[in-house]
Design an enzyme around this catalytic site. Structure first.
Site, PDB file in Angstrom:
ATOM      1  CG  ASN A  55      -1.896  -0.913   1.281  1.00 45.95           C
ATOM      2  OD1 ASN A  55      -2.217  -1.530   2.473  1.00 45.95           O
ATOM      3  ND2 ASN A  55      -2.457  -1.679   0.255  1.00 45.95           N
ATOM      4  CG  LEU A  56       3.721   1.546   2.946  1.00 48.38           C
ATOM      5  CD1 LEU A  56       4.897   1.222   4.036  1.00 48.38           C
ATOM      6  CD2 LEU A  56       2.472   2.214   3.856  1.00 48.38           C
ATOM      7  CB  CYS A  82      -5.384  -0.299  -7.953  1.00 49.03           C
ATOM      8  SG  CYS A  82      -5.975   0.992  -8.774  1.00 49.03           S
ATOM      9  CE  LYS A 107      -5.346  -0.024   3.297  1.00 42.36           C
ATOM     10  NZ  LYS A 107      -5.538   0.004   2.052  1.00 42.36           N
ATOM     11  CB  CYS A 121      -4.325 -15.116 -12.399  1.00 39.77           C
ATOM     12  SG  CYS A 121      -5.772 -15.069 -11.103  1.00 39.77           S
TER      13      CYS A 121
END
Lengths: 141, 486
Positions: free
Chosen positions: B173-174, B291, B189, B442
């Site tokens: 995430n960073l 994403c 978060k 995948c």
């Protein structure tokens, strides 16, 4: 129900010029459609009859002036497709009052005018007397 | 008696311009019209039976619209005109914040200093800044977009900020979620979001909601707030937010990013379109990667999130043009910004003429977003990473098919896998042995399901299995000694 309205380049330019010149007052007019082509071919700018003290934030087309204009237009094969008016320094959305006064099935064009020119241009139509309002795409033909 | 009907009203009177009647007064004419053209009654009169404000009745040049003039007899040869008064007014308050709430706000000296650069702007000023302080905003998602949105809302002085996110901070995430730092790893978060808001301005009322958005909690979470900013990364959350916000009458500032591209728009604002007008149905699950799967360049969410925050502030202050009815697309790779029209759809199931969605609960989001496996479809069998590792260790006969794209394999290859990108599967199915177990892999185990379904549709009959959770779930147990990392 219609979802697009086409306006000739000349008529479009005439609307913008009229509204721009009227800033900072609200201005209004009638969109005349050619019965054969279905395109708004000409416009008629109308006096804002709302009164001096109200003109900055209101508009009114005198019903008798509308009557004269529409009977004259009919004789030329034109008909009233809708109306345009401006919102100086305000958004091109319908106010509560705008919505209340909408005739179902008639096209309304709202233009936001600014100190430096023209802002958003939006088209709307109401489906039923107490119904919902929908946006209508405007094409320059 | 001759009655003239304005061209604008003729649709309700059989398209007639002139009507002949024996009626002798306005009252009689109106009653006669009601009988002859029942459709027209609703256009002429409101639900209380009063003449609508925009209808004008003239006898010759004389305005006879008010009810006390209706009984008066009309002369034989006079013409009665039924006309509209085309009128309207400017929008009263462009701001989404009610005036009484703005008026209840006051500033102390420190705040005057802190927000000086807003106060000096003519279009914001004290009035605008008070609206900002009075605003109550929900930010859904404290990820990459949320990072930009939360910081700017806090810095601008939004009085109440609620942040909803169920997730903990992970190392990956960073790269883009700039409110979280290395010290926040494995913390919720919403906790690091709270820290950052506190450090900007202790006066802000921060509400942390460490939960996942679901059909049974979304309304409670957003109801009573002025605005929702959608910073989520998945379709289920987007439809949930859109539907609940529309039903609660709250506008949504929407943002989304993918790789190098982003989009921003506003839904449910002033009769504008909603998310369903733009996207009536989600793409099949697994087809469009999030994403987490597709990736995104680091500053892109900063750009898109900043535009979202800017739109939110304009709605709150009530200034400028904004993205309701428009969608801004940003291509950060080739620097193309485009503004596209977005129309409200009459057929929209939520906000159209005949809506079928009346509540958040009565709509099955899992099913709609393809998250539920349809019962009639043959379920897809799969292996957990542990099971697959065991089969590899036992040297069980099987084919492993890696359906990822070439650039993803460059990060980490899967040993002894044959490589067929998903688009080529149907064409290349003869490369597979139907007598042998085939395992599809995948990144996260979603596209591999799509791969299996694609082959089934193409008529492939051999046994097929999915690697659950994908290579991401497997990497801790088998890649440490493979030297497969870059």
């Amino acid at each position: 129900m219609i979802d697009t309205v086409s306006i000739s380049k000349r008529a479009y330019a005439a609307i913008m010029l009229h509204l721009k010149n009227a800033y900072p007052y609200e201005a209004c007019g009638i969109l005349l459609e050619d019965k054969k082509s279905g395109t708004v071919e000409s416009i008629s700018s109308m006096d804002n009859s709302a009164g001096e003290d109200l003109k900055r934030s209101h508009y009114l087309i005198d019903p008798i002036a509308l009557y004269r204009l529409e009977t004259e237009a009919e004789s030329r094969g034109m008909t009233v497709a809708g109306f345009y008016h401006s919102h100086p320094d305000k958004e091109a959305i319908l106010s509560r009052e705008d919505k209340l006064n909408m005739i179902p099935g008639i096209f309304y064009m709202v233009v936001s005018t600014k100190r430096f020119g023209i802002g958003d241009i939006k088209g709307y139509i109401k489906d039923e007397p107490d119904g919902k309002v929908y946006s209508v795409a405007i094409w320059e033909a | 008696m001759n009655v003239y009907i304005s061209a604008t009203l003729r649709n309700f009177f059989g398209r007639n311009a002139r009507l002949e009647t024996d009626a002798k007064s306005i009252k009689d004419i109106l009653n006669w019209l009601k009988d002859e053209y029942p459709e027209a009654e609703k256009v002429l009169f409101d639900e209380n039976g009063k003449l609508r404000s925009f209808i004008r009745i003239y006898a010759g040049d004389e305005n006879r619209s008010s009810e006390d003039k209706w009984e008066k007899a009309l002369s034989e040869d006079s013409e009665v005109l039924l006309l509209p008064a085309i009128a309207g007014g400017a929008p009263e308050n462009d701001s989404i914040i009610p005036e009484e709430r703005r008026k209840a706000v006051a500033f102390d000296d420190k705040e005057i200093e802190r927000f000086g650069r807003h106060l000096m702007l003519k279009d914001i000023g004290v009035k605008g800044q008070k609206r900002i302080k009075a605003a109550r905003v929900v930010v859904a998602g404290a990820g990459a977009l949320g990072s930009a949105v939360i910081q700017y809302l806090a810095a601008a002085g939004v009085g109440t900020i609620k942040v909803v996110d169920f997730d903990d901070v992970a190392l990956e995430n960073l790269q883009s979620q700039v409110i979280h730092t290395t010290r926040d790893l494995n913390r919720p978060k919403v906790a690091s979001a709270k820290d950052i808001v506190r450090n900007i301005n202790r006066g802000i009322n921060f509400e942390a909601e460490n939960t996942k958005l679901e059909a049974d909690n979304i309304v409670d979470i957003i109801d009573g707030y002025d605005l929702v900013i959608d910073c989520t990364d998945n379709y289920k959350a987007r439809y949930l937010i859109n539907d609940a916000a529309y039903l609660c009458g709250i506008p949504v500032v929407f943002g989304a990013i993918y790789q190098f591209e982003g989009q921003v728009t506003i839904f449910n604002h002033n009769d504008g379109p909603c998310y369903r007008c733009a996207f009536p149905a989600p793409p099949p699950a697994g087809l469009v990667p999030t994403c987490a799967e597709g990736g995104a360049i680091s500053p892109l969410p900063g750009i898109i999130g900043s535009i979202q925050a800017n739109e939110a502030l304009k709605l709150i202050i009530g200034i400028g043009d904004h993205l309701s009815g428009k969608i801004l697309t940003v291509d950060s790779l080739y620097l193309r910004f485009k503004l596209l029209e977005l129309k409200k759809e009459k057929e929209c199931l939520l906000c159209g003429a005949h809506p079928s969605i009346k509540g958040v609960q009565d709509f099955d989001y899992e099913d709609f977003c393809g998250l539920k496996q349809p019962e009639e479809e043959i379920p897809i069998e799969g292996f957990t990473p542990e099971e697959l590792a065991k089969r590899i260790e036992n040297e069980d006969p099987m084919t492993i098919v890696d359906v990822r794209e070439p650039h993803e394999r460059a990060i980490q290859r899967f040993p002894n896998a044959i490589v067929i990108p998903i688009g080529q599967l149907a064409r290349r199915m003869n490369e597979l042995d139907p007598e042998q177990d085939t395992i599809f892999i995948c990144k996260q185990g979603m596209r591999s399901i799509l791969a299996i379904n694609t082959l089934r549709e193409a008529g492939y009959k051999g046994p097929m299995y999915n690697l659950k959770g994908g290579i991401d779930a497997m990497k801790d147990i088998m890649f440490s000694h493979e030297g497969a990392w870059l």
